[in-house]
Write a protein that holds these residues in place. Structure first.
Motif, PDB file in Angstrom:
ATOM      1  N   PRO A  89     -55.541  -8.048   4.583  1.00  0.00           N
ATOM      2  CA  PRO A  89     -54.383  -7.506   4.394  1.00  0.00           C
ATOM      3  C   PRO A  89     -54.254  -6.955   5.780  1.00  0.00           C
ATOM      4  O   PRO A  89     -52.828  -6.823   6.058  1.00  0.00           O
ATOM      5  CB  PRO A  89     -54.388  -6.970   4.227  1.00  0.00           C
ATOM      6  N   HIS A  90     -55.077  -7.543   6.948  1.00  0.00           N
ATOM      7  CA  HIS A  90     -54.820  -6.175   8.072  1.00  0.00           C
ATOM      8  C   HIS A  90     -54.661  -7.501   9.250  1.00  0.00           C
ATOM      9  O   HIS A  90     -55.718  -7.587   9.847  1.00  0.00           O
ATOM     10  CB  HIS A  90     -56.245  -5.185   8.495  1.00  0.00           C
ATOM     11  N   ASN A  91     -53.487  -7.776   9.712  1.00  0.00           N
ATOM     12  CA  ASN A  91     -53.511  -8.577  10.863  1.00  0.00           C
ATOM     13  C   ASN A  91     -54.088  -8.174  12.224  1.00  0.00           C
ATOM     14  O   ASN A  91     -53.949  -9.478  13.072  1.00  0.00           O
ATOM     15  CB  ASN A  91     -51.692  -9.292  10.869  1.00  0.00           C
ATOM     16  N   THR A  92     -54.549  -6.910  12.455  1.00  0.00           N
ATOM     17  CA  THR A  92     -54.795  -6.203  13.662  1.00  0.00           C
ATOM     18  C   THR A  92     -55.956  -7.165  14.023  1.00  0.00           C
ATOM     19  O   THR A  92     -56.856  -7.564  15.361  1.00  0.00           O
ATOM     20  CB  THR A  92     -55.530  -5.410  13.625  1.00  0.00           C
ATOM     21  N   ILE A  93     -57.226  -8.207  12.767  1.00  0.00           N
ATOM     22  CA  ILE A  93     -57.978  -8.898  13.615  1.00  0.00           C
ATOM     23  C   ILE A  93     -57.568 -10.012  13.649  1.00  0.00           C
ATOM     24  O   ILE A  93     -58.089 -10.791  15.264  1.00  0.00           O
ATOM     25  CB  ILE A  93     -58.607  -9.328  11.753  1.00  0.00           C
ATOM     26  N   MET A 104     -63.894  -4.245  14.951  1.00  0.00           N
ATOM     27  CA  MET A 104     -64.875  -4.182  14.030  1.00  0.00           C
ATOM     28  C   MET A 104     -65.168  -3.059  13.164  1.00  0.00           C
ATOM     29  O   MET A 104     -65.110  -2.818  12.123  1.00  0.00           O
ATOM     30  CB  MET A 104     -66.276  -4.089  14.948  1.00  0.00           C
ATOM     31  N   ASN A 105     -63.853  -2.026  14.116  1.00  0.00           N
ATOM     32  CA  ASN A 105     -63.759  -0.649  12.316  1.00  0.00           C
ATOM     33  C   ASN A 105     -63.458  -1.427  11.514  1.00  0.00           C
ATOM     34  O   ASN A 105     -63.091  -0.380  10.496  1.00  0.00           O
ATOM     35  CB  ASN A 105     -63.166   0.299  13.468  1.00  0.00           C
ATOM     36  N   ILE A 106     -61.946  -1.930  11.858  1.00  0.00           N
ATOM     37  CA  ILE A 106     -61.082  -2.490  10.690  1.00  0.00           C
ATOM     38  C   ILE A 106     -62.169  -3.471   9.641  1.00  0.00           C
ATOM     39  O   ILE A 106     -62.090  -3.013   8.150  1.00  0.00           O
ATOM     40  CB  ILE A 106     -59.942  -3.873  10.967  1.00  0.00           C
ATOM     41  N   ILE A 107     -62.949  -3.808  10.493  1.00  0.00           N
ATOM     42  CA  ILE A 107     -63.785  -5.134   9.017  1.00  0.00           C
ATOM     43  C   ILE A 107     -64.888  -4.267   8.645  1.00  0.00           C
ATOM     44  O   ILE A 107     -64.869  -4.473   7.383  1.00  0.00           O
ATOM     45  CB  ILE A 107     -64.481  -6.059  10.496  1.00  0.00           C
ATOM     46  N   LEU A 108     -65.356  -3.273   8.875  1.00  0.00           N
ATOM     47  CA  LEU A 108     -66.446  -2.356   8.855  1.00  0.00           C
ATOM     48  C   LEU A 108     -65.258  -1.282   7.503  1.00  0.00           C
ATOM     49  O   LEU A 108     -65.907  -0.819   6.094  1.00  0.00           O
ATOM     50  CB  LEU A 108     -67.022  -1.358   9.415  1.00  0.00           C
ATOM     51  N   SER A 109     -64.464  -0.988   7.740  1.00  0.00           N
ATOM     52  CA  SER A 109     -63.532   0.125   7.323  1.00  0.00           C
ATOM     53  C   SER A 109     -62.969  -0.844   6.203  1.00  0.00           C
ATOM     54  O   SER A 109     -62.802  -0.523   4.420  1.00  0.00           O
ATOM     55  CB  SER A 109     -62.323   0.725   7.796  1.00  0.00           C
ATOM     56  N   LEU A 110     -62.796  -1.943   5.845  1.00  0.00           N
ATOM     57  CA  LEU A 110     -62.866  -2.995   4.475  1.00  0.00           C
ATOM     58  C   LEU A 110     -63.659  -3.409   3.765  1.00  0.00           C
ATOM     59  O   LEU A 110     -63.543  -3.501   2.717  1.00  0.00           O
ATOM     60  CB  LEU A 110     -62.112  -4.066   5.280  1.00  0.00           C
TER      61      LEU A 110
END
Length: 173
Positions: A89-93, A104-110
């Motif tokens: 759901p997060h397109n920043t990746i 990586m912060n987004i990935i780990l928060s997911l």
């Protein structure tokens, strides 16, 4: 099991300390791998050139960009196809310009998010499978399709979830 990102190295070898303690429950190989990724210790083309091991730091898959952590896991067309098809759901990746640490912060928060339990560990398994695919491509001359890489990451996540559920079922209430 606690995974603590204590420091990362920039291209000059200076330390940047992180304030984040991440309690990541996953297999040891992933914890070690993620620590190496976040500390800039993975053997990417750029790292190997800096260590005077390889002269050409170009990505062996696309032959267009320098193989950095950013490129290998997020910017290479191969990685982009995997991330887009994964349905996060997060397109920043997949956005160019966002740093590896941000992604990586987004990935780990997911991984810790309860809103998308079906994606809880998929992102870290994708990162792992992108690394494995790169190594098979270079060392075994095996080209694995991005669809297969994504499916293997999904299989890894399913296996992890099944084993974790089973272990939780063994614990007394």
């Amino acid at each position: 099991i606690t995974f603590t990102e204590t420091q990362t190295y920039n291209h000059h070898g200076e330390l940047r300390f992180k304030d984040t303690d991440l309690k990541l429950k996953t297999v040891s190989k992933l914890q070690y791998f993620l620590w190496k990724l976040l500390s800039g210790a993975l053997a990417t083309g750029k790292t190997l050139k800096r260590r005077h091991i390889r002269n050409q730091p170009v990505c062996k898959r696309c032959c267009q960009e320098e193989e950095t952590t950013q490129h290998l896991f997020f910017d290479c067309f191969y990685a982009q196809q995997v991330w887009r098809a994964a349905g996060f759901p997060h397109n920043t990746i997949t956005m160019p310009g966002a740093s590896v640490n941000t992604k990586m912060n987004i990935i780990l928060s997911l991984t810790f998010a309860r809103r998308h339990p079906h994606l809880s560990h998929l992102a870290i398994w994708i990162v792992w499978r992108l690394w494995k695919s790169k190594n098979q491509f270079i060392f075994q001359q095996k080209s694995i399709s991005w669809q297969t890489t994504l499916q293997l990451a999904r299989n890894d996540e399913e296996e992890w979830n099944t084993s974790t559920d089973y272990l939780h079922s063994l614990q007394p209430p």
